[in-house]
Design a protein around this motif. Structure first.
Motif: not given
Lengths: 276, 201
Positions: A135-142, B74-76, B115-119
């Motif tokens: 998911g958005n884990g890479r940003k969370a870890y960062g 949340a990034g995007r 969003g692509q980052q969520y499967f």
């Protein structure tokens, strides 16, 4: 009656109830479990722990000793027991966690692990795992920990921490970041090198297009003591590429064992298994 | 685990016990009206807009919400689409006033984050072998309890308006799994807070 209710909106009532439960309503007010933002005390933990570690420098030629473990993912009870055990170890300078801090790649999980590990009397450092990137884990870890690739020098040893979770990048041919890894390995100002990542290069989750470059770079480094990983949840030590380079895998928290790694001389080391 | 279990059982009990006691109150229509919702936090976006239709003699409020999750969080930027139902076991009137208070409403939701980052599933991500990750990172389910305060419009009008202010303490499936498999995680660790306004005119 009417005016009393008007002057006490329900949100106030809930926040009073929440305070009574010992909660910060700010941390509870959640927009998404994938929100990577983190409160001040759970931000940049890598930098904070490094500052603590480096405040007690290890004199040159002194024996280096650290705890090696990995995969804390959703093993919070085991983390509690691990901390109690590690705190009884004498002469250990820090602890390394070889990735998969979280199970679902959520910031809150990283906070929960830190809730336990901040009770350690020694600082701990981490490297990112594949679960930490969901998911958005890479940003969370960062946000919670810090850079995905970083290195530090302690005593006579340079620790190179790198992201090897190639599958999470759809095997894009750029993980691990070989230019960065080579640059780190070329540092000849330090006596020893240790490289640490989550996915071992002999694993199917390591980008096959980068495997040769990685293994070759490690083989060519005369200062490398060994390469260390997690991911497989169990201890192993060996030379999978039969090239003289030793690879060590950590126990997961759930295995209720960890390693104490002692290093001295040019490349001398001893591993001790500690059950808890 | 004790407190968590008790609260969960209490939540379930309040739903199942209260169902048969649905007061078939005199003037209450069995369904309607439509309502609009402005929802804040609670895991379904920064803000969410939606609406629904009251059924089961004013006891159930099924609704659809579309939430907005900004890139900063949340990034995007993403949309969070939520199907949600709130059960209101009782909603007593405050004396002769135009106000109603529901001390506990409870409900559940299912959300999908774009969003692509969520499967959607492990297999639909296209990069994992079967069973690599057992959960969906795009779909969450959750449950909540919370109080409500409702203001009723004047009864002489043919369709009296009503506005509800509510708050919700809840959690989601992944937090719950974490807590149920670890006694060191306490209930406050897994709680989320949200709230909003509902109105029909």
């Amino acid at each position: 009656m009417l005016s009393r209710f008007r002057s006490q909106p329900l949100l106030t009532y809930v926040s009073v109830a929440a305070t009574a439960l010992g909660l910060s309503s700010c941390e509870m007010l959640e927009f998404s479990p994938n929100d990577h933002r983190s409160p001040d005390d759970k931000q940049a933990l890598t930098q904070k722990n490094l500052t603590t570690l480096l405040a007690k420098p290890l004199p040159a030629n002194d024996t280096l000793r650290f705890v090696y473990t990995g995969d804390s993912q959703r093993f919070y009870d085991d983390a509690e027991a691990l901390v109690k055990s590690v705190n009884q170890q004498k002469g250990v300078q820090f602890m390394l966690v070889a990735g998969d801090i979280s199970d679902f790649g959520l910031a809150r999980e990283m906070w929960w692990v830190d809730d336990q590990l901040r009770k350690l009397t020694i600082p701990y450092l981490t490297v990112i795992g594949n679960h930490d990137q969901v998911g958005n884990g890479r940003k969370a870890y960062g946000e919670v920990f810090g850079p995905l690739n970083y290195s530090f020098v302690y005593g006579d040893t340079k620790f190179i921490m790198t992201d090897t979770n190639g599958r999470e990048y759809n095997f894009n041919g750029r993980i691990p970041d070989m230019p960065w890894v080579r640059q780190q390995l070329q540092d000849n100002t330090v006596r020893r090198h240790v490289i640490i990542s989550h996915v071992p290069p002999q694993d199917e989750d390591f980008d096959p297009a980068v495997r040769d470059a990685y293994v070759t770079a490690l083989r060519a480094d005369p200062r490398l003591v060994f390469e260390m990983n997690g991911h497989r949840h169990d201890f192993s030590i060996g030379q999978p590429f039969n090239d003289g380079v030793t690879y060590v895998n950590s126990y997961a928290f759930e295995k209720r064992q960890y390693l104490i790694v002692t290093m001295w001389g040019d490349k001398e080391f001893r591993l001790k298994k500690v059950p808890f | 685990m004790g407190l968590k279990r008790r609260l969960l059982l209490g939540l379930l009990a309040s739903i199942w016990v209260a169902l048969p006691v649905q007061a078939q109150t005199d003037a209450q229509p069995s369904a309607g009206p439509f309502f609009l919702t402005l929802h804040f936090a609670g895991g379904t976006g920064l803000v969410a807009l939606g609406g629904g239709y009251r059924v089961a003699h004013q006891r159930l409020e099924p609704e659809v919400l579309v939430g907005y999750l900004p890139a900063k969080l949340a990034g995007r930027a993403a949309a969070v689409i939520t199907l949600k139902t709130t059960y209101i076991p009782f909603s007593p009137r405050l004396g002769q006033s135009r106000w109603e208070v529901s001390p506990v409403a409870a409900g559940g939701w299912l959300s999908y984050t774009t969003g692509q980052q969520y499967f959607l599933t492990n297999n639909s991500a296209g990069r994992y072998r079967s069973g690599y990750y057992w959960w969906s990172s795009a779909v969450r389910v959750g449950a909540f309890v919370g109080p409500r305060l409702t203001h009723l419009g004047h009864p002489s009008t043919p369709r009296p308006s009503r506005q509800t202010l509510y708050a919700e303490l809840g959690t989601n499936d992944l937090y719950l799994v974490s807590a149920l498999t670890n006694r060191s995680l306490k209930l406050p660790d897994i709680l989320t807070l949200g709230g909003g306004l509902k109105g029909s005119w």
